[in-house]
Each structure stands twice: as structure tokens, then as C-alpha cells.
Design a protein around this motif. Structure first.
Motif, mmCIF file in Angstrom:
data_model
loop_
_atom_site.group_PDB
_atom_site.id
_atom_site.type_symbol
_atom_site.label_atom_id
_atom_site.label_comp_id
_atom_site.label_asym_id
_atom_site.label_seq_id
_atom_site.Cartn_x
_atom_site.Cartn_y
_atom_site.Cartn_z
ATOM 1 N N VAL A 354 0.816 -1.216 0.000
ATOM 2 C CA VAL A 354 0.000 0.000 0.000
ATOM 3 C C VAL A 354 0.848 1.264 0.000
ATOM 4 O O VAL A 354 0.579 2.214 -0.739
ATOM 5 N N SER A 355 1.889 1.299 0.826
ATOM 6 C CA SER A 355 2.628 2.543 1.040
ATOM 7 C C SER A 355 3.238 3.096 -0.240
ATOM 8 O O SER A 355 3.293 4.307 -0.444
ATOM 9 N N ASN A 356 3.705 2.200 -1.130
ATOM 10 C CA ASN A 356 4.376 2.671 -2.341
ATOM 11 C C ASN A 356 3.538 2.550 -3.605
ATOM 12 O O ASN A 356 3.916 3.090 -4.645
ATOM 13 N N TYR A 357 2.415 1.844 -3.535
ATOM 14 C CA TYR A 357 1.651 1.557 -4.746
ATOM 15 C C TYR A 357 1.167 2.836 -5.426
ATOM 16 O O TYR A 357 1.392 3.056 -6.613
ATOM 17 N N PHE A 358 0.503 3.681 -4.665
ATOM 18 C CA PHE A 358 -0.055 4.905 -5.253
ATOM 19 C C PHE A 358 0.991 6.010 -5.368
ATOM 20 O O PHE A 358 0.928 6.833 -6.279
ATOM 21 N N LYS A 359 1.953 6.016 -4.472
ATOM 22 C CA LYS A 359 2.995 7.045 -4.540
ATOM 23 C C LYS A 359 3.839 6.882 -5.793
ATOM 24 O O LYS A 359 4.160 7.862 -6.469
ATOM 25 N N SER A 360 4.184 5.644 -6.123
ATOM 26 C CA SER A 360 5.052 5.397 -7.277
ATOM 27 C C SER A 360 4.268 5.160 -8.558
ATOM 28 O O SER A 360 4.860 4.904 -9.601
ATOM 29 N N ARG A 361 2.929 5.216 -8.464
ATOM 30 C CA ARG A 361 2.051 5.063 -9.638
ATOM 31 C C ARG A 361 2.375 3.769 -10.380
ATOM 32 O O ARG A 361 2.587 3.736 -11.581
ATOM 33 N N LYS A 362 2.371 2.668 -9.639
ATOM 34 C CA LYS A 362 2.728 1.380 -10.210
ATOM 35 C C LYS A 362 1.694 0.932 -11.239
ATOM 36 O O LYS A 362 0.505 1.202 -11.116
ATOM 37 N N VAL A 363 2.173 0.210 -12.235
ATOM 38 C CA VAL A 363 1.286 -0.406 -13.216
ATOM 39 C C VAL A 363 0.576 -1.566 -12.523
ATOM 40 O O VAL A 363 1.200 -2.325 -11.781
ATOM 41 N N PRO A 364 -0.722 -1.735 -12.720
ATOM 42 C CA PRO A 364 -1.460 -2.806 -12.037
ATOM 43 C C PRO A 364 -0.847 -4.179 -12.290
ATOM 44 O O PRO A 364 -0.497 -4.522 -13.415
ATOM 45 N N SER A 365 -0.720 -4.974 -11.230
ATOM 46 C CA SER A 365 -0.176 -6.322 -11.331
ATOM 47 C C SER A 365 -1.097 -7.284 -10.607
ATOM 48 O O SER A 365 -1.542 -7.018 -9.488
ATOM 49 N N ALA A 366 -1.379 -8.417 -11.243
ATOM 50 C CA ALA A 366 -2.264 -9.419 -10.639
ATOM 51 C C ALA A 366 -1.616 -10.100 -9.447
ATOM 52 O O ALA A 366 -2.289 -10.800 -8.692
ATOM 53 N N TYR A 367 -0.296 -9.914 -9.236
ATOM 54 C CA TYR A 367 0.392 -10.548 -8.126
ATOM 55 C C TYR A 367 0.275 -9.734 -6.835
ATOM 56 O O TYR A 367 0.585 -10.240 -5.758
ATOM 57 N N GLY A 368 -0.145 -8.471 -6.925
ATOM 58 C CA GLY A 368 -0.230 -7.667 -5.719
ATOM 59 C C GLY A 368 -1.546 -6.962 -5.535
ATOM 60 O O GLY A 368 -1.799 -6.403 -4.472
#
Length: 464
Positions: A354-368
Motif C-alpha cells: 500500500v505505502s508505495n503503490y499509489f505514490k510510485s504510480r505502479k502499473v497494475p499487477s495481478a500478483y499484488g
């Protein structure tokens, strides 16, 4: 002919000599213990409501206003916005400022369209310029950017143009004062040849802080903020002889938008989150997911129990997860005019991410992360029942393969967070980003202890 009969006779002898009981046909070729075992099971989960302090502000649509709701609390939203000057543009010689307006464009609104609210526009007068690459939270402090000593303009407005007095019914024009018009006039002789020169404009005029101090029943979904600066200039018409004959005055304007090239931060304040949390914690049959930056739900999967139970059912063979569906039903909803709409899309996000997902604007991954979209079915009474389906198969299969939750011989449970999100697509319709939802939405979810529609994880698996 004689040889052909002999061959067929011999073939038939071989066939009958090799034939065994039809039920065991082929089994004798497979060693004992190689049977593929199919298992089916369901697992209870545990949940917890918790307060969201803030979210990263990357709004597709900004909230503005104040809305009081007895069930979900009071939300206040205002906007801090930089403006974009014209690039490589020159104004005519002798141009003079005439007036200025701040235009607030909105796509929709929530609440009472006829309830008045007051808009105040302040200049961001502190020398604290937004970082182009910075990630800003919805809990941003306006005092760090604005003293509120320079009021540029105010207006009492309503979301619905009941008097038919506006030419644009989804925009509000706030007239800015003469003092600002005069001070901004120097921009008519300023130039910004390259986009990198915009910083020089922000050093002189850092932006606007748009807020409200009156009204509690309307929330605008703002799509655009534009400062429109009106100016005029003159030029001479030439006579046939080439001499100046007539003076022509041109009245026009230029827009300074809060565009994607500059920073816009939507400040969100939830006034009474603690009391909302306490009220929902007292309701053991429901959980809450409410935006923006209000209350979310944490879901814990009993991975230790899941793993040991599945292994036992397949005689400790190698596990293969065929299906893992987690359905979450909406407990109740209202169709009244001022009811807060349901969340349309949720992300079940691994708590570790959660902490880095939105901050780093990650590409959606089915593993997380797993997406659940609002859907519905009809129950036995022909009533609509809303729900979210989360297909957990890929994520949990990865967990089984990597053993990432087995530490020092101890199998840990897996915690997820249900996050309301908006979805960004590229030109081909593929998802490129999930953003935490900025809109006013809420879904009351059936908890694991709900008497009719409890949260459960349904799994189909095999061992081989």
C-alpha cells in the motif's frame, strides 16, 4: 486369403490375453499414489474498519465544497492550483489589463443544487513553489502556501443555475478585484520562451487557493480551473495615403489554466472520522469503504489455515489452485436523491504494497492487487443485490509458489486493504493506472459475520 485369416486370429488372441477389468483399464500403467485429487473448500476471513489519514492527490476530478452527512461524516474540500502561462507568446505593445475572472468548471455535483455556498479565491503568496515531481497528500496544509492575506475575489453561488443567469450552466465565474488586475498587468510584457521558463512565472505568481467558508449541502466535481485575464490594446488604421486615420480598440483575453503541466492539489478534510469509525465498529454485521480519504476496510485471509487445510485434503501433494473467488456483498443502499453513491471500483491491495503503490504510480499487477467492479444479481425476492467479485487465483497461486508468507517455519496470514479507486485507460482501452478515489462515495459491505451474505473465500484446488 489364408494368411489374412491367420493374422486376424493371432491379433484377437493378443487382445483377449491383454484385457483386464475395464474399470482398471490404464491404471496399471500409472503407479499408485499418482492420482490427481480435487478439493473444494471455503474459508472465513476477518475484517477491520480503519481511518484513512490522507491519499495521494492526483485528481482526475477535484472535489470542492462542504457536505454534511449524518452517517459518513462531514467532508470539506478545497483546491490549491498553479496556473500555466502562455509559452513563447507576446502580447501587443501597449496592452492594458481590464478585468479578470477565475472560472471553476464542473462536470457534476453532489447534494442540493439550490443550496448556496461561498467561494473565496486567495493568492498563494508564500514563496513555497510546488515540486514538479513531488507527490502531495490530500492532507496538505494551505498555511504552508498561503497566508490568506490577499483575497482576490469572492462569490456566493449555487450548483444549479435556477435563475438562468449564466451562459455556461456548469461553470462559475468569480470576478477578481481591481488590485489583482493591476498587479497582474505586468504579465502583458512578460514572455516565457520554453516550458522550463514557467518556474519564473510561479516565482511571481505561485497560484490560487480556492476554498469555502459558507454552505454545507453541495459538493462540486471540478474538472477545470482557469484564470481568464481580459485586456485591450489599440492600433491605427491607415488611410489611402498611408497616414494614420482611425484608432481601433481590441478587447480580448488570455487564459491561464490549471492544466496537467502544472500542479493541482485537492485538500480533503474529514471532520469527524473517529465518531464515524466508532459507529460502524458497533455494527458487527457491516464494514465500510468510504471516500475520499475517509474509512477503508482491512481483510485478513487465514493463510496458515488455508494452506494446511488444502494440503490435508490432497494428501500433501503438490498444490495447484484452480479457482479462488472472494465475493463481497453490499449490505444496504439508498436510492434517495441525496444518498451518497456506491463505490464503482475497488482495489484489493496487499497491505505490504500500500505505502508505495499509489505514490510510485505502479502499473497494475495481478500478483499484488485484484480489482472488483460493482455488479448485481437478483435475489429470491427479485430484489437487486449488489456485490464485488475479486478473482484471487493468480495472486494466491503466486503466494503458494513463492512461500513468501512462511518465515522461520511460521506461516503468516495475508492482509489486504479494500481501496476505492478511479481507473485511467490509455488510447487502446488498457488500464494504465489506478488512483485513490477523490469522489464522494460509500459502500456498506456485508461483514464476515453477516447473517445472510457473509464474506467468504471460495476455493477449488487440486493435488498431483
Amino acid at each position: 486369403m489364408k494368411y489374412r485369416v491367420s493374422f486376424l486370429f493371432l491379433l484377437s488372441l493378443v487382445f483377449f490375453a491383454c484385457n483386464t477389468d475395464n474399470d482398471e483399464l490404464g491404471v496399471s500403467l500409472r503407479p499408485n499414489g499418482d492420482d490427481i485429487i480435487l478439493g473444494v473448500d471455503s474459508f472465513d476471513v476477518t475484517t477491520k474498519n480503519f481511518v484513512v489519514d490522507s491519499i495521494y492527490s492526483r485528481p482526475d476530478s477535484m472535489l470542492f465544497g462542504k457536505f454534511v452527512n449524518d452517517e459518513y461524516g462531514t467532508v470539506c474540500a478545497d483546491i490549491l492550483a498553479q496556473l500555466m502561462p502562455p509559452i513563447n507568446a507576446q502580447f501587443p505593445d501597449g496592452a492594458k489589463g481590464d478585468s479578470a475572472k477565475l472560472i471553476i468548471g464542473y462536470t457534476t455535483f453532489f447534494g442540493d443544487g439550490y443550496s448556496p455556498f461561498n467561494i473565496n479565491v486567495y493568492q498563494m503568496d508564500k514563496n513555497n513553489i510546488f515540486d514538479d515531481n513531488g507527490a502531495y497528500l490530500s492532507s496538505i496544509k494551505p498555511d504552508d502556501y498561503c497566508t490568506k492575506n490577499i483575497l482576490l475575489g469572492s462569490k456566493v453561488a449555487t450548483a444549479t443555475d435556477y435563475g438562468a443567469s449564466r451562459t455556461d450552466t456548469t461553470s462559475i465565474f468569480v470576478k477578481l478585484n481591481d488590485s489583482f488586475v493591476k498587479s497582474f498587468e505586468s504579465e502583458l510584457t512578460s514572455t516565457y520562451p520554453k516550458p522550463t521558463d514557467v518556474i519564473n512565472f510561479h516565482k511571481k505568481f505561485n497560484g490560487v487557493y480556492v476554498t469555502t467558508d459558507f454552505g454545507t449541502a453541495t459538493m462540486l466535481n471540478v474538472s477545470a480551473i482557469v484564470l481568464r485575464y481580459y485586456y485591450s490594446y489599440t492600433y491605427k488604421l491607415k488611410s489611402i495615403t498611408g497616414a494614420d486615420s482611425t484608432t481601433v480598440t481590441v478587447n480580448t483575453y488570455h487564459d491561464y489554466p490549471a492544466s496537467s503541466e502544472v500542479r493541482v492539489v485537492n485538500r480533503i478534510v474529514q471532520k469527524n472520522q473517529k465518531s464515524v469509525l466508532d459507529a460502524f465498529n458497533a455494527k458487527t454485521n457491516v464494514n465500510l469503504v468510504a471516500s475520499p480519504a475517509n474509512i477503508y476496510t482491512q481483510v485478513t485471509f487465514p493463510y496458515s489455515l488455508m494452506r494446511s487445510s488444502m494440503l490435508a485434503k490432497v494428501n500433501n501433494k503438490k498444490l495447484l489452485l484452480n479457482r479462488a473467488m472472494f465475493r463481497v456483498y453490499v449490505d444496504e443502499y439508498s436510492t434517495e436523491d441525496l444518498a451518497v453513491p456506491l463505490v464503482s471500483t475497488m482495489l484489493m491491495l496487499n497491505e505490504d504494497s500500500v505505502s508505495n503503490y499509489f505514490k510510485s504510480r505502479k502499473v497494475p499487477s495481478a500478483y499484488g492487487a485484484v480489482v472488483g467492479t460493482l455488479a448485481y444479481e437478483y435475489d429470491s425476492n427479485d430484489s437487486i443485490r449488489y456485490y464485488y467479485d475479486f478473482n484471487m487465483a493468480t495472486l494466491l497461486s503466486n503466494v503458494l509458489q513463492t512461500n513468501k508468507y512462511i518465515v522461520g517455519g511460521v506461516t503468516n496470514d495475508i492482509k489486504f486493504r479494500l481501496v476505492p479507486v478511479s481507473v485511467t485507460y490509455n488510447g487502446s482501452g488498457s488500464v494504465i493506472e489506478y488512483k485513490e478515489l477523490q469522489l464522494l462515495r460509500a459502500s456498506k459491505l456485508c461483514s464476515p459475520t453477516h447473517s445472510t451474505y457473509p464474506m467468504k473465500l471460495q476455493m477449488v484446488f487440486s493435488g498431483f
